[in-house]
Write an enzyme that holds these catalytic residues in place. Structure first.
Site, short mmCIF file in Angstrom:
data_model
loop_
_atom_site.label_atom_id
_atom_site.label_comp_id
_atom_site.label_asym_id
_atom_site.label_seq_id
_atom_site.Cartn_x
_atom_site.Cartn_y
_atom_site.Cartn_z
N HIS A 268 6.22 -3.93 -28.86
CA HIS A 268 7.15 -5.07 -29.01
C HIS A 268 8.07 -5.41 -27.97
O HIS A 268 8.89 -6.33 -27.95
CB HIS A 268 7.89 -4.89 -30.37
CG HIS A 268 8.90 -3.87 -30.33
ND1 HIS A 268 8.70 -2.51 -30.34
CD2 HIS A 268 10.55 -3.86 -30.39
CE1 HIS A 268 9.52 -1.74 -30.07
NE2 HIS A 268 10.85 -2.34 -30.23
N HIS B 159 0.59 -7.28 -11.89
CA HIS B 159 -0.64 -8.32 -11.90
C HIS B 159 -0.16 -9.33 -10.64
O HIS B 159 1.16 -9.37 -10.17
CB HIS B 159 -0.86 -9.20 -13.05
CG HIS B 159 -1.85 -8.36 -14.04
ND1 HIS B 159 -1.17 -7.87 -15.05
CD2 HIS B 159 -2.95 -8.18 -13.95
CE1 HIS B 159 -2.12 -7.10 -15.63
NE2 HIS B 159 -3.33 -7.27 -15.14
N LYS C 98 -10.87 -1.17 -23.96
CA LYS C 98 -10.66 -2.17 -24.76
C LYS C 98 -11.86 -2.70 -25.70
O LYS C 98 -11.71 -3.06 -26.72
CB LYS C 98 -10.28 -3.44 -23.91
CG LYS C 98 -8.60 -3.29 -23.25
CD LYS C 98 -7.85 -3.59 -24.55
CE LYS C 98 -6.30 -3.29 -24.22
NZ LYS C 98 -5.45 -3.21 -25.46
N SER D 36 -8.53 -7.97 -23.49
CA SER D 36 -8.31 -8.80 -22.22
C SER D 36 -9.58 -9.13 -21.73
O SER D 36 -10.94 -8.57 -22.09
CB SER D 36 -7.78 -7.64 -21.39
OG SER D 36 -8.27 -7.94 -20.07
N TYR E 239 -10.25 0.52 -18.00
CA TYR E 239 -9.50 -0.16 -18.85
C TYR E 239 -10.39 -0.97 -19.89
O TYR E 239 -10.16 -1.07 -21.05
CB TYR E 239 -8.30 -1.14 -18.12
CG TYR E 239 -7.63 -1.95 -19.05
CD1 TYR E 239 -6.54 -1.42 -19.59
CD2 TYR E 239 -7.83 -3.17 -18.92
CE1 TYR E 239 -5.74 -2.28 -20.41
CE2 TYR E 239 -7.20 -4.12 -19.78
CZ TYR E 239 -6.10 -3.58 -20.60
OH TYR E 239 -5.28 -4.43 -21.34
P1 GDP Z 1 -7.11 -8.65 -12.09
O1 GDP Z 1 -7.04 -10.10 -12.38
O2 GDP Z 1 -7.74 -7.86 -12.88
O3 GDP Z 1 -7.89 -8.63 -10.65
O4 GDP Z 1 -5.78 -8.23 -11.52
P2 GDP Z 1 -4.51 -8.84 -10.59
O5 GDP Z 1 -3.77 -9.82 -11.30
O6 GDP Z 1 -3.79 -7.58 -10.16
O7 GDP Z 1 -5.41 -9.53 -9.28
C1 GDP Z 1 -5.90 -10.71 -9.40
C2 GDP Z 1 -6.27 -11.11 -7.79
O8 GDP Z 1 -4.93 -11.47 -7.24
C3 GDP Z 1 -6.88 -10.12 -6.94
O9 GDP Z 1 -7.90 -10.72 -6.30
C4 GDP Z 1 -5.65 -9.64 -6.26
O10 GDP Z 1 -6.38 -8.86 -4.96
C5 GDP Z 1 -5.08 -10.90 -5.81
N1 GDP Z 1 -3.76 -10.54 -5.31
C6 GDP Z 1 -3.17 -10.96 -4.23
N2 GDP Z 1 -1.92 -10.66 -4.06
C7 GDP Z 1 -1.79 -9.87 -4.97
C8 GDP Z 1 -0.45 -8.97 -5.32
O11 GDP Z 1 0.54 -9.18 -4.59
N3 GDP Z 1 -0.75 -8.15 -6.37
C9 GDP Z 1 -1.70 -8.23 -7.09
N4 GDP Z 1 -1.51 -7.42 -8.23
N5 GDP Z 1 -2.78 -8.83 -6.71
C10 GDP Z 1 -2.92 -9.63 -5.97
#
Ligand code: GDP
Length: 320
Positions: free
Chosen positions: A15, A183, A144, A111, A140
């Protein structure tokens, strides 16, 4: 049972997180008045005995499983053992305890990364287990998928009213803004904001900028969860020959376009650089949302508006 009473005892696992806190606000808004939650310090969901004791004492009517170990691409790839072990323990304990005390309805949140890396896009519910997974988040995703199949198996063997929903990538207030574990969207908000206030010339975005991602504002998800909780039962999903229902916007954009949008909302005037040593992850994960549209739900917040709300929350709440 379909609809649920406003005074049903609802245990919302997770929560305090991004998703759980949004569901809690939506339940309150709609007049549900008997919601219970426990922090990780109060109840470690990986511990079966603690979970069983908690369920024996509280005997909830409804359970929402929004508790999980989550993170962005780097966290998923680094803490692989924790992501598979913690999540399998959490969901196994919650689902079996719910069965033992006769919970009337349980919703499990998965997810979009559960779908195979190269499955046909947009990703239909039927694609689950039709191919291999993206390696950066395979542990992960496997956890899930196990949660989805636990719900389905408890329905098929014991008739439990347990079902699963698959949200797309989410963002919003209470997100994780830690650059090593977050993310992409919260990371970009923080990076562009800090670059702006420090008058830096550039911001580094991971990967090539080419991957496509669908992003949904978390309050659209919470509206969907409360809508489904009060309008469908597990049999409505399994009778369609599917194990889970997708929740998304049905729209995606490239990471490069997302970075441009965050840059604009934050008001950063420098340039964007790409760090090709960081992984791209899966090339595209866009959900097919025709099923949830057909039963009467659609998202309301478009990406630019959602980024604006999240940036405002970040400015007001983010400390370190
Ligand atoms: P995903 O959807 O499981 O791949 O998780 P993320 O949200 O962490 O990453 C999504 C995409 O955004 C990937 O291609 C990452 O390489 C890109 N990305 C670009 N800049 C960033 C950053 O600063 N942080 C993260 N987490 N992802 C990034």
């Amino acid at each position: 049972m379909k609809s649920i009473e406003k005074n049903s005892k609802i245990y919302l696992a997770g929560h305090t997180g991004l998703v759980g806190s949004a569901i809690s606000r939506e339940l309150n808004r709609q007049g549900y008045n008997n919601i219970i939650g426990r922090t990780i310090e109060e109840l470690d969901l990986r511990n079966q005995e603690s979970v069983n004791n908690f369920f024996e004492i509280e005997k909830p009517d409804i359970v929402i499983v929004a508790a999980a170990k989550v993170g962005g691409i780097l966290a998923n790839d680094t803490y692989r053992a924790d992501f598979i072990y913690d999540n399998i323990m959490i969901e196994s304990n919650l689902i079996s305890a719910s069965h033992q005390v006769g919970v009337k309805k349980l919703v499990f949140l998965g997810s979009s990364c559960i779908y195979p890396k190269l499955a046909e896009q947009p990703l239909r519910e039927e694609s689950i287990l039709s191919g291999y997974l993206e390696s950066t988040n395979e542990p992960y995703a496997l956890a899930k998928i196990t949660g989805i199949k636990l719900c389905e198996s408890f329905f098929r063997q014991y008739g439990c009213n347990f079902f699963s929903v698959m949200p797309t990538n989410l963002y919003g207030p209470h997100d994780n803004f830690n650059l090593n574990t977050s993310h992409v969207l919260p990371a970009l908000i923080r990076k562009f904001h800090e670059a702006k206030i420090n008058s830096e010339k550039s911001v580094v975005v991971w990967g090539s900028g080419a991957p496509m991602r669908e992003l949904m504002f978390v309050e659209d998800l919470s509206r969907a969860i409360v809508f489904l909780l009060s309008s469908i039962d597990a049999s409505d999903i399994y009778s369609l020959g599917i194990s889970q229902i997708n929740i998304g916007t049905g729209k995606d954009l490239s990471i490069a376009d997302l970075a441009e949008l965050v840059k604009k909302v934050v008001g950063f005037e420098g340039i964007i650089e790409y760090d090709h040593t960081k992984p791209d992850g899966t090339p595209k994960k866009l959900l097919d949302v025709s099923r949830i549209h057909s039963i009467g739900w659609k998202h309301q917040i478009e990406i630019e508006e959602g980024i604006g709300i999240t940036y405002k929350w970040f400015l007001e709440n983010f400390k370190n």
